[in-house]
Design a protein around this motif. Structure first.
Motif, PDB file in Angstrom:
ATOM      1  N   VAL A   1     -37.330 -18.258  35.062  1.00 41.66           N
ATOM      2  CA  VAL A   1     -35.120 -17.399  35.732  1.00 41.66           C
ATOM      3  C   VAL A   1     -35.483 -16.514  35.021  1.00 41.66           C
ATOM      4  O   VAL A   1     -34.832 -15.228  35.232  1.00 41.66           O
ATOM      5  CB  VAL A   1     -34.447 -18.881  34.457  1.00 41.66           C
ATOM      6  CG1 VAL A   1     -33.268 -18.347  35.446  1.00 41.66           C
ATOM      7  CG2 VAL A   1     -34.668 -19.810  35.703  1.00 41.66           C
ATOM      8  N   HIS A   2     -36.110 -15.988  33.811  1.00 42.81           N
ATOM      9  CA  HIS A   2     -35.838 -14.354  33.123  1.00 42.81           C
ATOM     10  C   HIS A   2     -36.197 -13.368  34.764  1.00 42.81           C
ATOM     11  O   HIS A   2     -35.754 -12.652  34.906  1.00 42.81           O
ATOM     12  CB  HIS A   2     -36.632 -14.342  32.315  1.00 42.81           C
ATOM     13  CG  HIS A   2     -36.477 -13.052  31.590  1.00 42.81           C
ATOM     14  ND1 HIS A   2     -37.645 -13.406  30.229  1.00 42.81           N
ATOM     15  CD2 HIS A   2     -36.958 -11.826  31.986  1.00 42.81           C
ATOM     16  CE1 HIS A   2     -37.080 -11.880  29.638  1.00 42.81           C
ATOM     17  NE2 HIS A   2     -36.812 -11.090  30.599  1.00 42.81           N
ATOM     18  N   LYS A   3     -37.156 -13.124  34.808  1.00 41.41           N
ATOM     19  CA  LYS A   3     -38.066 -13.235  36.416  1.00 41.41           C
ATOM     20  C   LYS A   3     -37.273 -12.836  37.195  1.00 41.41           C
ATOM     21  O   LYS A   3     -37.264 -11.735  37.683  1.00 41.41           O
ATOM     22  CB  LYS A   3     -39.070 -13.917  36.526  1.00 41.41           C
ATOM     23  CG  LYS A   3     -40.249 -12.489  37.766  1.00 41.41           C
ATOM     24  CD  LYS A   3     -40.932 -11.731  36.624  1.00 41.41           C
ATOM     25  CE  LYS A   3     -41.192 -10.944  38.188  1.00 41.41           C
ATOM     26  NZ  LYS A   3     -41.707  -9.682  37.824  1.00 41.41           N
ATOM     27  N   MET A   4     -36.559 -13.476  37.703  1.00 43.20           N
ATOM     28  CA  MET A   4     -35.707 -14.236  38.657  1.00 43.20           C
ATOM     29  C   MET A   4     -33.861 -13.438  38.846  1.00 43.20           C
ATOM     30  O   MET A   4     -33.924 -12.761  39.282  1.00 43.20           O
ATOM     31  CB  MET A   4     -35.068 -15.428  39.295  1.00 43.20           C
ATOM     32  CG  MET A   4     -36.082 -16.024  40.173  1.00 43.20           C
ATOM     33  SD  MET A   4     -36.074 -18.066  39.810  1.00 43.20           S
ATOM     34  CE  MET A   4     -35.183 -17.899  40.971  1.00 43.20           C
ATOM     35  N   MET A   5     -34.023 -13.274  37.326  1.00 42.89           N
ATOM     36  CA  MET A   5     -32.039 -12.838  37.189  1.00 42.89           C
ATOM     37  C   MET A   5     -32.125 -11.779  36.267  1.00 42.89           C
ATOM     38  O   MET A   5     -31.175 -11.689  35.476  1.00 42.89           O
ATOM     39  CB  MET A   5     -31.316 -13.812  36.750  1.00 42.89           C
ATOM     40  CG  MET A   5     -31.047 -14.483  37.898  1.00 42.89           C
ATOM     41  SD  MET A   5     -30.375 -16.471  37.189  1.00 42.89           S
ATOM     42  CE  MET A   5     -29.059 -15.352  36.804  1.00 42.89           C
ATOM     43  N   GLY A   6     -33.475 -11.201  35.492  1.00 49.16           N
ATOM     44  CA  GLY A   6     -33.299 -10.154  34.383  1.00 49.16           C
ATOM     45  C   GLY A   6     -32.979 -10.613  32.881  1.00 49.16           C
ATOM     46  O   GLY A   6     -33.029 -12.033  32.998  1.00 49.16           O
ATOM     47  N   GLU A   7     -33.029  -9.630  32.503  1.00 46.76           N
ATOM     48  CA  GLU A   7     -32.817 -10.445  30.752  1.00 46.76           C
ATOM     49  C   GLU A   7     -32.065 -11.113  30.566  1.00 46.76           C
ATOM     50  O   GLU A   7     -32.243 -12.334  29.631  1.00 46.76           O
ATOM     51  CB  GLU A   7     -33.912  -9.091  29.920  1.00 46.76           C
ATOM     52  CG  GLU A   7     -34.231  -9.279  28.457  1.00 46.76           C
ATOM     53  CD  GLU A   7     -34.157  -7.751  28.022  1.00 46.76           C
ATOM     54  OE1 GLU A   7     -34.603  -7.184  27.322  1.00 46.76           O
ATOM     55  OE2 GLU A   7     -35.669  -7.505  29.358  1.00 46.76           O
ATOM     56  N   LYS A   8     -30.856 -10.244  30.488  1.00 47.55           N
ATOM     57  CA  LYS A   8     -29.089 -11.090  30.129  1.00 47.55           C
ATOM     58  C   LYS A   8     -28.997 -12.081  30.618  1.00 47.55           C
ATOM     59  O   LYS A   8     -28.004 -11.697  31.535  1.00 47.55           O
ATOM     60  CB  LYS A   8     -28.414 -10.314  29.646  1.00 47.55           C
ATOM     61  CG  LYS A   8     -28.884  -8.603  29.370  1.00 47.55           C
ATOM     62  CD  LYS A   8     -27.431  -8.388  28.981  1.00 47.55           C
ATOM     63  CE  LYS A   8     -27.723  -6.981  27.527  1.00 47.55           C
ATOM     64  NZ  LYS A   8     -28.374  -6.017  28.406  1.00 47.55           N
TER      65      LYS A   8
END
Ligand SMILES: [Zn+2]
Ligand SMILES: [Zn+2]
Ligand SMILES: [Zn+2]
Length: 420
Positions: free
Chosen positions: A223-230
């Motif tokens: 999910v981090h990879k898909m949506m970015g850090e925050k």
């Protein structure tokens, strides 16, 4: 992919033994049902390390179609739709004529394509949803969409109403996820709607449970990879909006913070990119024509110039793009030297997996999860991308043969080359 991963955690709240039995019985059932349907391929559970794999049941030559498959569910990307890449809401067929698409993407309203007979778009077949006016390429697509999910997701006259909960959900997604997109929130909405409308809920849930699952830590990474850090805060906003809009008792576990994240990880891990374009269909048909040498050269030159212009104005954003979940294709493992490749030959979401070389009976069918460009990078780079996006370390023949290569990314290699 990895059986252990497959078995350890899931979006279901079963205990581990129950889950194990469920997975195994499901996999057996799926293998059996696919056996019935497919003379060409079968799912094998033999490899403990890789989990499922897809095995050829016949001998194939290069360019043979191994199998074709419709997605369980698919959806156009939201920015893609927003920027007027018109696609059938159900099958993602590109709806513009090749000429109109070329005009839009080159920003040249006077452009005229030769050989108009090579354009396959047939606007006389298009139908709109009587309630919301969304367009389908044919009656059949409208019927299927309505029966599968659109009854739940149809926004009626409120398609442009900012206060409609589904409008809010899409707006929220567009604000979180800028192009290039890798997923659409509507793919998840359609999954929920499929369950809602299904007369046989356990059947549809079984089909979803066939996709590769991930652990809690892996969910976080994906999910981090898909949506970015925050991603935490927007993800929570989406979850609340989704719950307000589409809550469904049968899959209540999908609406918990953990379950919702798993759902994202599932589509991130298993979602297959789909691209359709009236222009490429027109080009393909032009190439098939039996033209006189001189005429052929003229057409080839025109096509080359057209692509140059398209790229100059629209870069790589040429196709109607989306993603979908494909049961059979998701059992194909990756290899950096794949013997098969994914194609979309019909200008829609029907996938054909095609042999890249001779494949013998009993041989595993492997595709590449990497783009052509990434595939040509160093072992270290390839493995890094695969690890980040698909959570495994590739042990294909190519990677094994390069195991002694230094751990360098392609960029570092190029820099070294530049210094030489
Ligand atoms: Zn269609
Ligand atoms: Zn509708
Ligand atoms: Zn490899």
């Amino acid at each position: 992919m990895l059986l252990l991963v497959l078995l350890t955690v899931s979006i279901f709240t079963f205990d581990i033994l129950e889950l194990f039995n469920f997975e195994v019985s499901f996999a057996k059932k799926m293998a059996a049902s696919i056996k019935e349907k497919h003379d060409n391929v079968e799912i094998s559970l033999e490899s403990l390390k890789k989990g499922k794999s897809l095995i050829s049941k016949k001998n194939f030559n290069e360019e043979d179609i191994l199998f074709e498959e419709r997605p369980l569910v698919s959806s156009q990307f939201l920015w893609n739709e927003f920027y007027k890449y018109e696609a059938c809401e159900y099958c993602l067929r590109s709806l513009e004529t090749a000429e109109n698409q070329s005009r839009r993407l080159t920003e040249d309203p006077t452009l005229t394509l030769p050989l108009p007979e090579c354009d396959e778009t047939d606007q006389s077949k298009y139908v709109n949803c009587p309630q919301c006016q969304i367009t389908y390429c044919c009656q059949e697509c409208q019927k299927r969409a309505w029966e599968e999910y659109h009854q739940t997701l149809c926004m009626g006259a409120s398609r442009q109403d900012e206060n409609h909960p589904l409008y809010k959900l899409q707006e929220m997604w567009r604000n979180i996820h800028f192009p290039p997109e890798s997923c659409s929130i509507m793919l998840i909405a359609k999954m929920i709607a499929l369950v809602k409308q299904s007369k046989n809920k356990s059947d549809i849930l079984e089909r979803f449970s066939g996709f590769v699952k991930t652990t809690i830590n892996e969910d976080e990474a994906l999910v981090h990879k898909m949506m970015g850090e925050k991603f935490q805060e927007p993800l929570e906003m989406l979850r609340q909006q989704m719950t307000d809009t589409l809550y469904e008792d049968t899959v209540q576990h999908w609406f918990t913070p953990e379950g919702f994240r798993s759902l994202f990880a599932l589509v991130g891990r298993n979602g297959q990119g789909i691209g359709s374009s009236s222009i490429s269909t027109w080009v393909k048909n032009c190439e098939k024509l039996d033209l006189a040498e001189e005429k052929k050269e003229e057409v080839d030159l025109f096509i080359d110039k057209l692509y140059e212009e398209l790229e100059k104005v629209s870069g790589s954003f040429l196709d109607c793009e989306g993603s979908g979940l494909y049961s059979l294709q998701s059992t194909c493992n990756h290899s950096c030297l794949p013997n098969a490749e994914i194609t979309f030959p019909y200008n829609n979401n029907i996938m054909a997996v095609v042999a890249k070389e001779q494949i013998a009976t009993g041989q595993e069918i492997c595709i590449s999860y990497l783009s052509e460009c990434d595939l040509s990078r160093s072992r270290h780079s390839r493995q890094k991308i695969l690890k980040e996006n698909y959570l495994f370390t590739c042990e294909c023949p190519k990677c094994l043969s390069e195991a002694d290569d230094p751990d360098m990314t392609s960029e570092e290699e190029e820099e070294m080359d530049d210094e030489d």
